[in-house]
Design a protein around this motif. Structure first.
Motif, PDB file in Angstrom:
ATOM      1  N   UNK A 120       5.316  93.681  58.866  1.00 25.96           N
ATOM      2  CA  UNK A 120       5.990  94.820  58.246  1.00 25.96           C
ATOM      3  C   UNK A 120       7.386  94.995  58.836  1.00 25.96           C
ATOM      4  N   UNK A 121       8.284  95.549  58.019  1.00 28.01           N
ATOM      5  CA  UNK A 121       9.620  95.855  58.506  1.00 28.01           C
ATOM      6  C   UNK A 121      10.639  94.753  58.322  1.00 28.01           C
ATOM      7  N   UNK A 122      10.299  93.696  57.583  1.00 27.71           N
ATOM      8  CA  UNK A 122      11.272  92.643  57.323  1.00 27.71           C
ATOM      9  C   UNK A 122      12.313  93.124  56.313  1.00 27.71           C
ATOM     10  N   UNK A 123      13.492  92.524  56.363  1.00 37.88           N
ATOM     11  CA  UNK A 123      14.562  92.863  55.429  1.00 37.88           C
ATOM     12  C   UNK A 123      14.513  92.015  54.168  1.00 37.88           C
ATOM     13  N   UNK A 124      13.462  91.206  54.024  1.00 34.90           N
ATOM     14  CA  UNK A 124      13.335  90.332  52.868  1.00 34.90           C
ATOM     15  C   UNK A 124      11.861  90.176  52.529  1.00 34.90           C
ATOM     16  N   UNK A 125      11.555  89.703  51.326  1.00 34.59           N
ATOM     17  CA  UNK A 125      10.144  89.471  50.983  1.00 34.59           C
ATOM     18  C   UNK A 125       9.594  88.280  51.737  1.00 34.59           C
ATOM     19  N   UNK A 126       8.264  88.189  51.752  1.00 31.04           N
ATOM     20  CA  UNK A 126       7.617  87.084  52.439  1.00 31.04           C
ATOM     21  C   UNK A 126       6.262  86.778  51.849  1.00 31.04           C
ATOM     22  N   UNK A 127       5.689  85.698  52.320  1.00 30.24           N
ATOM     23  CA  UNK A 127       4.380  85.244  51.854  1.00 30.24           C
ATOM     24  C   UNK A 127       3.565  84.768  53.034  1.00 30.24           C
ATOM     25  N   UNK A 128       2.344  85.294  53.169  1.00 32.58           N
ATOM     26  CA  UNK A 128       1.425  84.823  54.191  1.00 32.58           C
ATOM     27  C   UNK A 128       0.673  83.614  53.649  1.00 32.58           C
ATOM     28  N   UNK A 129       0.595  82.558  54.449  1.00 29.35           N
ATOM     29  CA  UNK A 129       0.002  81.300  54.009  1.00 29.35           C
ATOM     30  C   UNK A 129      -1.131  80.927  54.965  1.00 29.35           C
TER      31      UNK A 129
END
Length: 222
Positions: free
Chosen positions: A137-146
């Motif tokens: 949480x708290x990133x400045x961009x989207x992400x994906x957990x793999x």
């Protein structure tokens, strides 16, 4: 009508290990996200020492050969790839101390270290691929957990190598300060040697007092 016999060829590949590649990164790039960072951590399980996270943005034209889940590589090969990654990629490293782990929990401390590693990249990431089940949480961009990301994405594999080598080096240095526990040989994991050191000398400031068998309730029950 005679039933067709199901083909047996897929069975030939079920036991083959996953080999990381650049497909997830290219998929994100096609969706308009670039650059893409891989992030991973090392040291969730030990009884002592920090959890260390790394974020890596690979140069598509200079990806080191042989990137893989750090656990699948020898210590010597990890060291070689560590230097190659630093020389060709954008890298950021962060850690959460044993105190931080005890004050929160290992999951939160790991995700926070991963977040800080991503935020510390000299080139801001547009998208982040993380190993496991969670995006910090708290990133400045989207992400994906793999799931098994370090065996599927070369960016995550590179981050796993950076995190693992960095943490191992930290624990080797810790062995100089706290020689009674053998940190250089087991990196803080709960080996017989490590547990014997705890029994004989008690825990030190690097130990995670919220972990069994170091928790107060576990000690009192023993």
């Amino acid at each position: 009508m005679k039933r067709r016999t199901p083909p047996d060829s897929p069975m030939l590949f079920e036991d083959l290990p996953l080999v990381p590649d650049f497909r997830l990164e290219l998929k994100a790039r096609k969706a308009g996200h670039w650059p893409v960072a891989g992030a991973d951590e090392a040291g969730r399980g030990p009884l002592a020492g920090p959890v260390v996270a790394a974020a890596v943005i690979l140069d598509p034209k200079r990806i080191p050969e042989g990137l893989n889940d750090s656990k699948q590589l020898s210590a010597q090969r990890r060291e070689e790839l560590f230097e190659q990654i630093l020389a060709t990629a954008t890298v950021s490293i962060a850690s959460s101390s044993s105190r931080r782990i005890d004050e929160t929990d290992i999951r939160k401390a790991s995700l926070d270290a991963m977040r800080r590693a991503v935020c510390g990249l000299a080139i801001p990431a547009s998208y982040v691929l993380t190993d496991g089940l969670d995006v910090p949480p708290g990133l400045d961009c989207p992400g994906q957990a793999v799931v098994k990301g370090d065996a599927r994405s070369v960016s995550i594999a590179a981050a796993s190598i950076i995190a693992k080598v960095t943490r191992d080096r930290m624990m080797t240095r810790a062995d100089i300060v706290f020689p009674a526990y053998g940190f250089a040989s087991h990196a803080g994991y709960g080996t017989a040697q490590h547990r014997a050191g705890i029994d004989q000398h008690g825990p030190c400031s690097l130990h995670r007092m919220s972990f069994r068998p170091l928790r107060r309730d576990e000690i009192s029950e023993g």
